[in-house]
Design an enzyme around this catalytic site. Structure first.
Site, PDB file in Angstrom:
ATOM      1  N   SER A   1       0.823  -1.167  -0.088  1.00 10.66           N
ATOM      2  CA  SER A   1       0.052   0.186   0.118  1.00 10.66           C
ATOM      3  C   SER A   1       0.891   1.204   0.081  1.00 10.66           C
ATOM      4  CB  SER A   1      -0.870  -0.077   1.326  1.00 10.66           C
ATOM      5  OG  SER A   1      -1.290   1.266   1.542  1.00 10.66           O
TER       6      SER A   1
ATOM      7  N   TYR B   1      -2.477   5.642  -3.961  1.00 12.37           N
ATOM      8  CA  TYR B   1      -3.398   6.760  -3.718  1.00 12.37           C
ATOM      9  C   TYR B   1      -2.968   8.061  -4.126  1.00 12.37           C
ATOM     10  CZ  TYR B   1      -5.792   4.269   0.086  1.00 12.37           C
ATOM     11  OH  TYR B   1      -6.579   3.509   0.976  1.00 12.37           O
TER      12      TYR B   1
ATOM     13  N   THR C   1      -6.358   2.888  -6.248  1.00 14.01           N
ATOM     14  CA  THR C   1      -7.605   2.907  -5.563  1.00 14.01           C
ATOM     15  C   THR C   1      -8.374   4.017  -5.747  1.00 14.01           C
ATOM     16  OG1 THR C   1      -6.447   1.465  -4.138  1.00 14.01           O
ATOM     17  CG2 THR C   1      -8.296   2.708  -3.138  1.00 14.01           C
TER      18      THR C   1
ATOM     19  N   LYS D   1      -8.915  -0.180  -8.607  1.00 16.64           N
ATOM     20  CA  LYS D   1      -9.530  -0.980  -7.405  1.00 16.64           C
ATOM     21  C   LYS D   1     -10.663  -0.107  -6.907  1.00 16.64           C
ATOM     22  CE  LYS D   1      -8.098  -2.586  -2.982  1.00 16.64           C
ATOM     23  NZ  LYS D   1      -8.307  -1.730  -1.845  1.00 16.64           N
TER      24      LYS D   1
ATOM     25  N   HIS E   1     -13.593  -1.704  -0.634  1.00 17.17           N
ATOM     26  CA  HIS E   1     -12.583  -1.584   0.301  1.00 17.17           C
ATOM     27  C   HIS E   1     -12.623  -2.154   1.764  1.00 17.17           C
ATOM     28  CE1 HIS E   1      -9.142   1.843   0.667  1.00 17.17           C
ATOM     29  NE2 HIS E   1      -9.278   1.251   1.688  1.00 17.17           N
TER      30      HIS E   1
END
Ligand code: FMN
Length: 427
Positions: free
Chosen positions: A136, A160, A186, A276, A300
């Site tokens: 992540s 992100y 995402t 995503k 999520h």
């Protein structure tokens, strides 16, 4: 009348052959877990409340997560009979490479909070099992360290897009240089979901000691020993000024991301790119038509919009619309290998696990993640054998019926696509 006899000493002796006790406490603990729910129970016992709740919890009333898990339970399998499948092949081809199992590890933020081995445990266990690991943007281990932990396996990076675009673009370049082969972009986090358990626990990053946390720590000395004797727990790619997870997300993430950002990132990234957090048929179609390499139907893990669509229910509608050759993946709510088999039967090309991996991590670090993967692998293999299929490609929609309890009144396929302006207003 039952005929009785004197007890036979030889038979008695045979009964008294006790199993050698397992002296390794961690192995004993992990071997006793037969399901992901068992790992969750161990994880809860061993992890401070605030850290466990951050992982286990979801947004608002946690309905999205409860429903997603319920949807997987509410299926009926239809086995074929007299079709021997003594050997099953669980390998899949996904996004230009292979995976030994039809699932990979989903991106999770602040992972070393759950257990100090964090992403290193996840990446090395994934590498050993031959499945992909996703790091992540909010990870607690750097891109390069993950590569070192999983040097020959597949590493994916989750992006992100932050207000400070240069930070995001810098991460994309580093992940490409380190040989990560897939980027997950995402898109379901314009603002943080309301994680009420975190608020109630007063959970902040970096974690803070209060009277409550100290009392809660007393029966969990291992976690604290790890916490205090290993490198500082912090984001690997983000500097923070402190606050709740929600405050951090809101400060760092850009709520105005759009298809323009997707195009920019597409240009920067040499590998495969997937989006995503896709949650309806119209967006799925638009993304596949726009040429992304795949989409992940996900809410999520219920941590963003509560009462969001259940990805598993959406799956057959999306597959029908985008065609069965498109790379449609799914996550949220997977707690059993049979959930994964059901998703593959309804047209998913791959699945991701979030909490199932983290429960294993909290229960026993690297070996705990190995246990998660082993449990899911056994469940997948057993379910396939019982269905009478010897490869994942043989699975088809006829193997699964979704039962009616949580089915929407109007099917999502009927939802009209409303055009949106290219860039949303800031705020
Ligand atoms: C503790 C935790 C942290 C997460 N952090 C991220 C993240 O940083 N980025 C992201 O895209 N998804 C994140 N997710 C969502 C997961 O990638 C995945 O979508 C979700 O966990 C799937 O649901 P499941 O936990 O029921 O398997 C996180 C999930 C959890 C449980």
């Amino acid at each position: 009348m039952v005929k009785r006899q004197l007890p036979n000493p030889a038979e008695l002796l045979e009964l008294m052959q006790f199993k050698k006790p397992e002296l390794n406490g961690k192995k004993r603990r992990l071997d006793s877990a037969l399901t992901i729910h068992d790992l969750r129970t161990i994880a809860k016992r061993r992890t401070p409340k605030a850290a466990f709740d951050y992982t286990d919890g979801a947004a608002e009333g946690e309905l999205s997560l409860t429903r997603a898990r319920q949807a997987f339970e509410d299926i009926e399998f239809h086995p074929g009979i007299l079709r021997p499948a003594p050997q099953v092949d669980t390998t899949v081809q996904i996004l230009g490479g292979s995976s030994a199992l039809p699932f990979g590890i989903a991106p999770t933020g602040f992972t070393r909070l759950m257990q100090t081995e964090g992403e290193i445990a996840g990446a090395s266990a994934a590498g050993a099992a031959g499945i992909p690991f996703t790091l992540s943007t909010l990870g607690t281990t750097s891109i390069e360290e993950v590569k070192r932990a999983n040097p020959h396996g597949r590493n994916w990076f989750q992006l992100y897009v932050m207000r400070d675009r240069d930070i995001s673009y810098g991460l994309v370049r580093r992940a490409a240089e380190a040989g990560f082969d897939t980027l997950q972009f995402t898109v379901d986090t314009p603002v943080a979901g309301a994680r009420l358990r975190d608020k109630r626990n007063g959970f902040a990053i970096p974690p803070q000691l209060t009277l409550g946390t100290i009392v809660n720590a007393i029966p969990r000395p291992w976690w604290w020993y790890d916490f205090l004797t290993t490198p500082k727990l912090e984001f690997a790619s983000l500097s923070t000024t402190g606050g709740t997870v929600g405050e951090l997300l809101n400060a760092a993430m850009d709520p105005t991301i759009s298809y323009d950002d997707l195009a920019i990132i597409r240009d920067l990234w040499p590998g495969k790119i997937v989006v995503k957090g896709v949650q309806n048929v119209a967006d799925s179609k638009r993304l596949i038509d726009s040429g992304v390499d795949g989409i992940i139907l996900s809410n999520h893990g219920g941590r963003q919009l509560d009462r969001a669509p259940i990805p598993f229910h959406l799956l057959p509608h999306v597959v029908r619309e985008v065609g069965k050759d498109a790379t449609v993946m799914i996550d949220t709510g997977i707690m059993n290998g049979a959930d994964i088999v059901a998703a593959m039967a309804l047209g998913a090309k791959f699945t991701l696990i979030g909490r199932a991996y983290l429960y294993g991590l909290m229960a026993g670090g690297r070996e705990g993640v190995d246990r998660t993967i082993a449990i899911l692998r056994d469940e997948i293999v057993r379910t396939m054998k019982l269905l009478g299929v010897s490869s994942l490609a043989e699975l088809e929609p006829a193997h699964v019926t979704q039962l009616a309890r949580l089915v929407p009144v109007a099917q999502p396929a009927a939802r009209a696509a409303r055009p949106r302006p290219a860039t949303a207003a800031k705020g």
